[in-house]
Motif scaffolding. Structure first.
Motif, short mmCIF file in Angstrom:
data_model
loop_
_atom_site.label_atom_id
_atom_site.label_comp_id
_atom_site.label_asym_id
_atom_site.label_seq_id
_atom_site.Cartn_x
_atom_site.Cartn_y
_atom_site.Cartn_z
N ALA A 86 -70.14 43.46 -80.63
CA ALA A 86 -69.65 43.40 -79.35
C ALA A 86 -70.74 42.65 -78.40
CB ALA A 86 -69.68 44.73 -78.78
N VAL A 87 -70.04 41.80 -77.46
CA VAL A 87 -71.07 41.06 -76.53
C VAL A 87 -71.60 41.91 -75.35
CG1 VAL A 87 -71.18 39.16 -75.09
CG2 VAL A 87 -70.01 39.03 -77.08
N PRO A 88 -72.74 41.90 -75.21
CA PRO A 88 -73.25 43.01 -74.15
C PRO A 88 -72.71 42.56 -72.64
CG PRO A 88 -74.90 42.30 -75.46
CD PRO A 88 -73.78 41.44 -75.64
N PRO A 89 -72.43 43.60 -71.77
CA PRO A 89 -71.82 43.13 -70.48
C PRO A 89 -72.77 42.32 -69.58
CG PRO A 89 -71.71 45.56 -70.99
CD PRO A 89 -72.52 44.87 -71.92
N THR A 90 -73.97 42.40 -69.85
CA THR A 90 -75.10 41.68 -69.38
C THR A 90 -74.74 40.02 -69.29
OG1 THR A 90 -76.76 42.08 -70.65
CG2 THR A 90 -76.69 43.46 -68.88
N ALA A 91 -74.57 39.79 -70.79
CA ALA A 91 -74.48 38.44 -71.02
C ALA A 91 -73.16 37.96 -70.56
CB ALA A 91 -74.38 38.47 -72.56
N ILE A 92 -72.09 38.76 -70.41
CA ILE A 92 -70.99 38.37 -69.85
C ILE A 92 -71.04 37.90 -68.42
CG2 ILE A 92 -68.58 39.04 -69.65
CD1 ILE A 92 -68.39 40.69 -72.17
N ARG A 93 -71.76 38.74 -67.88
CA ARG A 93 -71.87 38.53 -66.42
C ARG A 93 -72.64 37.32 -66.01
NH1 ARG A 93 -72.56 44.18 -65.95
NH2 ARG A 93 -74.94 43.99 -66.21
N ARG A 94 -73.70 36.91 -66.95
CA ARG A 94 -74.44 35.89 -66.96
C ARG A 94 -73.73 34.57 -66.96
NH1 ARG A 94 -79.82 37.58 -70.16
NH2 ARG A 94 -80.76 39.32 -68.55
N ARG A 95 -72.73 34.76 -68.22
CA ARG A 95 -71.88 33.53 -68.35
C ARG A 95 -70.99 33.18 -67.05
NH1 ARG A 95 -70.40 34.88 -74.68
NH2 ARG A 95 -72.22 34.80 -75.33
N ARG A 96 -70.42 34.34 -66.66
CA ARG A 96 -69.55 34.08 -65.45
C ARG A 96 -70.16 33.38 -64.29
NH1 ARG A 96 -68.46 39.22 -64.79
NH2 ARG A 96 -66.68 39.03 -66.33
#
Length: 322
Positions: A11-21
């Motif tokens: 699972a991809v951490p939510p913080t990494a998803i926010r950083r990519r966005r």
């Protein structure tokens, strides 16, 4: 034959998803402003860093760069020509800055009053600042010429003796100072005028009700309220005065006139770097000029802003007790 068990993907951490966005959203903005930073790094930051490195070397621009340590700065402290340039620069700065800022403040105060043709005067006073300094240096050379200049012709017509403006030490400095005054008085007057327009009119109305004269209004209302603007013009005029180059170079040439009376710090740096091809010593002169300008900027800041007051102040404990 049974199928192989599937391994679940991590699972991809939510913080990494926010950083990519956020990166995807801001990437076009970074790309849009990147040309400025690239140009600044190439033509601004790199020359500054390279000049620091050059000040510790001996290089003529052609051969190998040899490291000499503090030898350039040691020679600078004992260089009589450099200190002569420093003295010339400060004399010209004093002869030009004090009258220039005084005239600019007076002109701005008059333009701020209700007089006719205000817009015309604003344009007329600012026009010298956008005029080619090279062309005007040639004009001033003709006006202050020792033999056929208009100033000496006027003095002779009045029965006075002519003045060697371009062949005497004081005459050269006065001529350059007059050029600086002519060019930047209107520029500073416009800045002062903008500051005057920001002063509340209630203060002037109260002073008028109290019966204050024009001089009292100017000294007790205008000048105190204009202190931040005056500080700005003093610092910028100091930096500009210490960086004089075009006026003496065009008017007097690379030699700085008779006896190097018009040799300023920047003109001497230009001679060492681009005439003598001593780029190491030229860089050392440049950083010495930066240090001198920084010191005088701090001195002007403390004098004009009034921060040099060393009167004791109550401590925080005493204030809390009160």
């Amino acid at each position: 034959m049974s199928a192989a068990p599937q391994v679940p993907s991590p699972a991809v951490p939510p913080t990494a998803i926010r950083r990519r966005r956020v990166l995807r959203e801001r990437l076009p903005i970074y790309l849009a402003i990147s040309p400025f930073f690239l140009l600044f790094a190439i033509f601004g930051l790199f020359p500054i860093v390279f000049s620091i490195v050059l000040s510790f070397t001996d290089w003529d621009g052609m051969g190998d760069i040899s490291f000499v340590g503090l030898a350039q700065y040691t020679f600078l402290l004992t260089d009589a020509r450099f200190w002569n340039a420093v003295g010339n620069t400060f004399i010209i700065w004093f002869l030009s800055t004090v009258p220039m800022l005084s005239l600019a403040l007076g002109i701005a105060f008059l333009l701020h009053r209700n007089i006719r043709f205000t817009k015309f005067y604003r344009v007329a006073y600012f026009l010298p600042n956008v005029t080619s300094m090279v062309a005007m240096a040639i004009v001033f050379g003709s006006v202050f010429s020792d033999t056929f200049g208009l100033v000496n012709s006027a003095l002779t017509a009045l029965g006075l003796s002519s003045v060697p403006w371009l062949s005497s030490s004081l005459g050269i400095k006065v001529t350059i100072a007059v050029m600086v005054i002519w060019r930047f008085t209107g520029y500073n007057a416009i800045i002062y005028l903008a500051g005057l327009q920001a002063i509340p009119t209630d203060l002037y109305d109260a002073a008028e009700v109290d019966g204050a004269s024009t001089w009292q209004v100017f000294t007790r209302v205008t000048v105190p309220m204009m202190r931040p603007i005056i500080l700005f013009t003093v610092i910028t005029s100091t930096i500009g005065g210490l960086s004089l180059f075009t006026e003496p170079q065009v008017l007097l040439g690379d030699a700085g006139g008779a006896g190097e009376a018009g040799m300023t710090i920047v003109l001497y740096q230009y001679n060492q770097a681009f005439t003598q091809f001593d780029f190491g010593y030229g860089s050392a002169i440049a950083w010495a000029l930066f240090l001198i300008a920084a010191v005088f900027a701090v001195i002007n800041w403390r004098l004009v802003s009034g921060r040099g007051d060393s009167s004791p102040r109550p401590s925080r404990r005493k204030e809390a007790r009160r």
